[in-house]
Design a protein around this motif. Structure first.
Motif, PDB file in Angstrom:
ATOM      1  N   PRO A 152      21.439  13.063 -29.821  1.00 58.69           N
ATOM      2  CA  PRO A 152      21.446  11.756 -29.171  1.00 58.69           C
ATOM      3  C   PRO A 152      20.477  10.834 -29.868  1.00 58.69           C
ATOM      4  O   PRO A 152      19.427  11.262 -30.338  1.00 58.69           O
ATOM      5  N   ILE A 153      20.834   9.564 -29.939  1.00 57.40           N
ATOM      6  CA  ILE A 153      19.985   8.617 -30.653  1.00 57.40           C
ATOM      7  C   ILE A 153      19.775   7.388 -29.807  1.00 57.40           C
ATOM      8  O   ILE A 153      20.441   7.164 -28.808  1.00 57.40           O
ATOM      9  N   VAL A 154      18.819   6.603 -30.182  1.00 54.54           N
ATOM     10  CA  VAL A 154      18.613   5.268 -29.636  1.00 54.54           C
ATOM     11  C   VAL A 154      18.886   4.305 -30.768  1.00 54.54           C
ATOM     12  O   VAL A 154      18.120   4.232 -31.728  1.00 54.54           O
ATOM     13  N   GLN A 275      19.753   6.104 -24.267  1.00 56.11           N
ATOM     14  CA  GLN A 275      20.517   7.340 -24.217  1.00 56.11           C
ATOM     15  C   GLN A 275      20.957   7.673 -22.795  1.00 56.11           C
ATOM     16  O   GLN A 275      22.033   8.193 -22.577  1.00 56.11           O
ATOM     17  N   CYS A 276      20.099   7.380 -21.826  1.00 53.49           N
ATOM     18  CA  CYS A 276      20.406   7.684 -20.433  1.00 53.49           C
ATOM     19  C   CYS A 276      19.651   6.704 -19.549  1.00 53.49           C
ATOM     20  O   CYS A 276      18.827   5.922 -20.021  1.00 53.49           O
ATOM     21  N   GLN A 324      31.327   2.305 -20.945  1.00 52.86           N
ATOM     22  CA  GLN A 324      32.523   3.002 -20.516  1.00 52.86           C
ATOM     23  C   GLN A 324      32.784   4.213 -21.416  1.00 52.86           C
ATOM     24  O   GLN A 324      32.571   4.181 -22.622  1.00 52.86           O
ATOM     25  N   LYS A 325      33.222   5.309 -20.772  1.00 53.99           N
ATOM     26  CA  LYS A 325      33.570   6.547 -21.474  1.00 53.99           C
ATOM     27  C   LYS A 325      32.397   7.068 -22.293  1.00 53.99           C
ATOM     28  O   LYS A 325      32.538   7.499 -23.430  1.00 53.99           O
ATOM     29  N   GLY A 326      31.223   6.994 -21.738  1.00 54.73           N
ATOM     30  CA  GLY A 326      30.038   7.499 -22.418  1.00 54.73           C
ATOM     31  C   GLY A 326      28.868   7.583 -21.464  1.00 54.73           C
ATOM     32  O   GLY A 326      28.979   7.258 -20.278  1.00 54.73           O
TER      33      GLY A 326
END
Length: 883
Positions: A152-154, A275-276, A324-326
């Protein structure tokens, strides 16, 4: 040409002829400053782009009618400002966003900036403009749907970062155009056929890599669902690969500090991708903590997050949505300017909860490896951030920081099988063995790195010190270590392990695994304290290997048992003696001083603790303190979860091997620094000796005591120190100097620099991030549960319990009867003699000042007589009887 100071005000706004807010900075400029140079200077200071924003430059002039605000639009205006007769010229900058024009291509709305960057992509690869096209980097992400990534990245968007200081902001819910920074230089076809750096090349087979490492895309390479249908024909050598988001090489798994979270690479701005949701909240809370204002959450759901200032009328707003979708979140609106009064800025800061404080402590815990005490956290938060924390909040913040950095202890046991598999995969030859019970609960773990095993089998002296130390984590346990000494007399870790308790069963398992790893080397000896579990395990696993005792622990036991310093001194002389004659002489003297101590030491066995009667060489290693030194290096790591602790030990060994290998490579002497210093010290004393040669190899060295008969060919001496330590004694050094031969030729190979370098020739590689591990399915399905939790009373101890007689064991307590140390009044052997009873003084005699005052008799309050009180007064019973 001379220079002059110029003051630039930016980030504020005009109220009449008064410039309010913003920041101020002064710079040195040449006197002949032009308008173009001034605009470039303002762009650098205010961090704005004149192509994307409108800059209004003004100055202030004081006239007879009042204050004027002339605009600066050309070189003449700049010259008038610089020539104005005042101390410092000033420029006031007002930034406003340009209204982007839109165009339509095949039904797709593209903004002006999207068209510009898209055409730039195509110009770099010399491709015609395709139809249709996806406008903006975020639209490309949305078009591609699910994007597989290893890490995961920023993703940091530099073009949106330039808009941070803009006063106006879009408030609609439309996705913002987030476009990666592209070098607009010209490149030929060869730039498309070859990769640029490690992260360049055609990404996913959909385009070519520009000079900055980002992928370029063509319209023909996308289907309706956004995935590549083919390979760009202009890139002949391109091959399909996984999608890579630009900037992924800048991602780090390390936690970020407060300063980093609001720095140029991680600050809040419109278009920022997280990321979240947790990262979004953390960054917002850190920002509010730095700016000293309180955040009020207006809306928080699974797809939307809105926050504002505590003051409802303040214009500060942040609005973020989930893509969306992520799982990524993007900031759609961010107004950072506050319009609230001073009441909104105070030191209470409700968002500074234990979770936020724990996030502040996590980077420091990551670096230092051990957390602070709650009281230290309270002081640090008050000094650095002006937060007044309660003790309970500081304690919860400490727990959260440890869980954030080290991970939950329960999850650490589940990760242990995969970690061991990865450790053996990246370090071939490493041995890891784990045992669980029928309930899949953890019992034992053994680890021996391949680099350590190589050094032990080649050059390390075969004398091993073993010891155990208690773990301080949630599930406690015991840690076993097996340590040797290298050529420079430094600690050389051989193997280590973990168990639930320290008993005969656990030591037997550990020694069995150690035997499977190293076998039974020739002339090997294992040294430990007199733990009964170790003694029983050695008799089972290594019955033919000599088991030596640590003389330091034995000396402390003697000092504590017999309470006589002369016995301790005689014991020290006995175990240090090389000659058997010297040993017998000292022990006969001990028998005269204390026969009980003499018999106890002889019952233990001189072969276990003396040099003179040792069955194999001990190489000056008489204690197990090197194993305790290893334990002291892990005093903070022992409170970590088990997988994190193993990784901490692996990283520590990696650092030790590199530093010592580098130091050995720089050493130019044949002997190691420690051996060289020891030989020099012995050589100074040997200069006083007299050498009488017998032949070319035999010498009689007179030292004024028992002398020494040296044989240089066999490398022996009658004092036995030469052949026991494999280092020349003082007699041998005098003979070698007389024979005019070099000293290093008569030293053992285990003390030479080549052996030192060979011991650390192996490498210990890191295991990498768990997302990069390739673990087999059978290993993934293996489940390891933590051992049963046993809660202990009181606060967990961080320091080991010192043996009796060790320095710093605490305050010396004396007997209250004889006032001597070493015992208490219950087992005192020297009580004070009883004094003869003194005659009681008569009633008429006058009491002295030193005698006690006689106690006054009780007197009844009803009848006034002595000998009873009011409850037992006879008048009370009589009255009760008559009534």
């Amino acid at each position: 040409m001379g220079a002059k100071k110029l003051v630039i005000h930016h980030g504020g706004s005009w109220a009449a002829n008064c410039y309010e807010g913003g920041m101020t900075k002064w710079v040195h400029v040449p006197i002949g400053l032009t308008y173009d140079d001034l605009v470039k200077l303002v762009e650098d200071v205010a961090k704005v782009d004149a192509h994307r924003s409108t800059l209004e430059l003004c100055s202030l002039a004081f006239t007879t009618t009042g204050t004027a605000r002339p605009r600066i639009e050309n070189d003449k205006d700049v010259s008038c400002m610089m020539d104005e007769d005042k101390l410092l010229p000033e420029v006031y900058v007002t930034v406003s966003k340009k209204v982007a024009s839109q165009c339509v291509q095949n039904g797709t709305i593209l903004e002006e900036d999207d068209n510009l960057v898209h055409s730039t992509f195509l110009q770099q690869c010399n491709l015609p403009t395709p139809q249709p096209v996806y406008g903006g980097f975020l639209r490309q992400l949305a078009a591609c749907g699910s994007i597989p990534m290893l890490d995961p990245i920023v993703c940091n968007d530099e073009t949106i970062d330039d808009e941070e200081n803009s006063e106006s902001s879009d408030t609609d819910n439309r996705d913002d155009s987030s476009i990666p920074d592209i070098d607009r230089g010209s490149h030929g076809d060869e730039d498309c056929n070859h990769s640029v750096g490690s992260g360049a090349g055609s990404v996913g087979g959909y385009g070519c890599a520009g000079p900055s490492g980002f992928a370029t895309f063509s319209g023909d390479s996308f289907r309706e669902d956004g995935l590549g249908d083919g390979v760009d024909q202009s890139c002949e050598n391109a091959s399909p690969r996984a999608w890579i988001i630009p900037g992924s090489e800048r991602y780090s798994f390390e936690p970020i500090s407060t300063e980093e979270s609001i720095s140029d690479d991680g600050r809040l701005y419109k278009g920022k991708i997280f990321q979240c949701k947790k990262d979004l909240k953390r960054t917002l809370h850190m920002y509010a903590l730095k700016e000293q204002f309180e955040v009020r959450i207006r809306r928080s759901s699974k797809t939307r997050y809105e926050a504002g200032c505590k003051d409802g009328e303040c214009e500060f707003q942040l609005r973020a949505f989930k893509m969306q979708k992520g799982e990524y979140w993007v900031v759609r609106m961010f107004l950072k300017d506050h319009t609230c009064n001073i009441d909104g800025f105070h030191a209470r800061l409700r968002q500074a909860n234990s979770w936020t404080v724990g996030e502040l402590l996590a980077p420091k815990l990551q670096v230092h490896g051990h957390s602070l005490k709650p009281k230290d956290i309270m002081v640090e938060m008050q000094v650095d951030h002006g937060l007044h924390l309660l003790y309970t909040k500081a304690w919860r913040a400490k727990d959260h920081a440890e869980a954030s950095v080290f991970g939950p202890p329960e999850e650490s046991f589940k990760l242990l099988p995969a970690y061991c598999h990865r450790l053996k995969e990246v370090n071939p030859g490493t041995i890891t063995t784990m045992k669980t019970n029928v309930a899949n609960q953890f019992e034992y773990l053994f680890i021996a790195h391949a680099a350590s095993l190589h050094g032990f089998h080649t050059v390390i002296r075969p004398v091993i010190a073993i010891d155990g130390t208690h773990l301080k984590g949630k599930f406690s346990g015991i840690m076993f270590v097996a340590i040797c000494l290298d050529a420079n007399n430094q600690v050389f870790p051989l193997a280590y392990g973990f168990g639930d308790v320290e008993d005969e069963m656990s030591w037997t398992w550990f020694l069995n695994e150690l035997k499977n790893a190293i076998g039974s080397p020739k002339d090997c000896m294992i040294i430990s304290d007199r733990h009964l579990g170790i003694k029983a395990a050695m008799e089972k696993v290594y019955p033919n290997v000599p088991h030596g005792y640590c003389v330091f622990h034995m000396a402390q036991n003697i000092k504590n048992d017999y309470k006589r310093k002369d016995v301790s001194l005689l014991f020290k002389q006995a175990w240090k003696a090389y000659r058997k004659a010297d040993f017998k002489e000292v022990m006969l003297e001990m028998m005269k001083v204390n026969r009980v101590a003499f018999e106890d030491l002889m019952n233990v066995g001189p072969e276990r603790w003396s040099r003179a009667y040792s069955p194999v060489r001990r190489y000056r290693l008489m204690t197990s303190s090197i194993a305790e030194s290893m334990n002291s290096c892990l005093v903070h790591a022992r409170q970590m979860p088990i997988t994190t602790m193993v990784e901490f030990i692996r990283e520590m060994l990696q650092k030790w091997f590199y530093k010592r290998r580098t130091k050995a490579e720089k050493t130019r002497t044949q002997l190691t620094p420690w051996a060289t210093e020891l030989i020099q010290e012995r050589n100074k004393d040997s200069e006083k000796y007299t050498v009488r040669p017998i032949d070319s190899v035999n010498f009689n060295v007179k030292d004024g005591n028992k002398d020494g008969l040296v044989n240089l060919s066999e490398k022996t001496c009658s004092c036995t120190k030469f052949q026991v330590d494999k280092l020349p004694c003082r007699h041998a050094l005098a003979a070698i100097r007389y024979a005019k031969k070099p000293f290093p030729d008569f030293c053992g190979d285990c003390y030479k620099t080549t052996s030192w370098l060979e011991a650390y020739s192996g490498n210990i590689f890191p295991v990498g991030h768990p997302s990069e591990w390739n673990i087999p399915q059978d290993m993934r399905s293996k489940v390891v549960h933590p051992p049963p939790f046993r809660a202990q009373a009181g606060r967990p101890k961080k320091k080991r319990f010192k043996s009796a007689g060790e320095h710093g064991n605490g305050k010396t307590r004396n007997c209250t009867i004889c006032k001597k140390s070493g015992h208490n009044r219950q087992n005192c052997k020297n009580p004070q003699p009883c004094q003869a009873p003194q005659p009681c003084p008569s009633a008429t005699s006058v009491t002295s000042s030193t005698s006690k005052r006689p106690r006054r008799p009780y007197r009844c309050r009803k009848c006034g007589e002595e000998g009873h009180n009011s409850q037992k007064c006879p008048l009370t019973s009589d009255v009760g009887g008559t009534t």
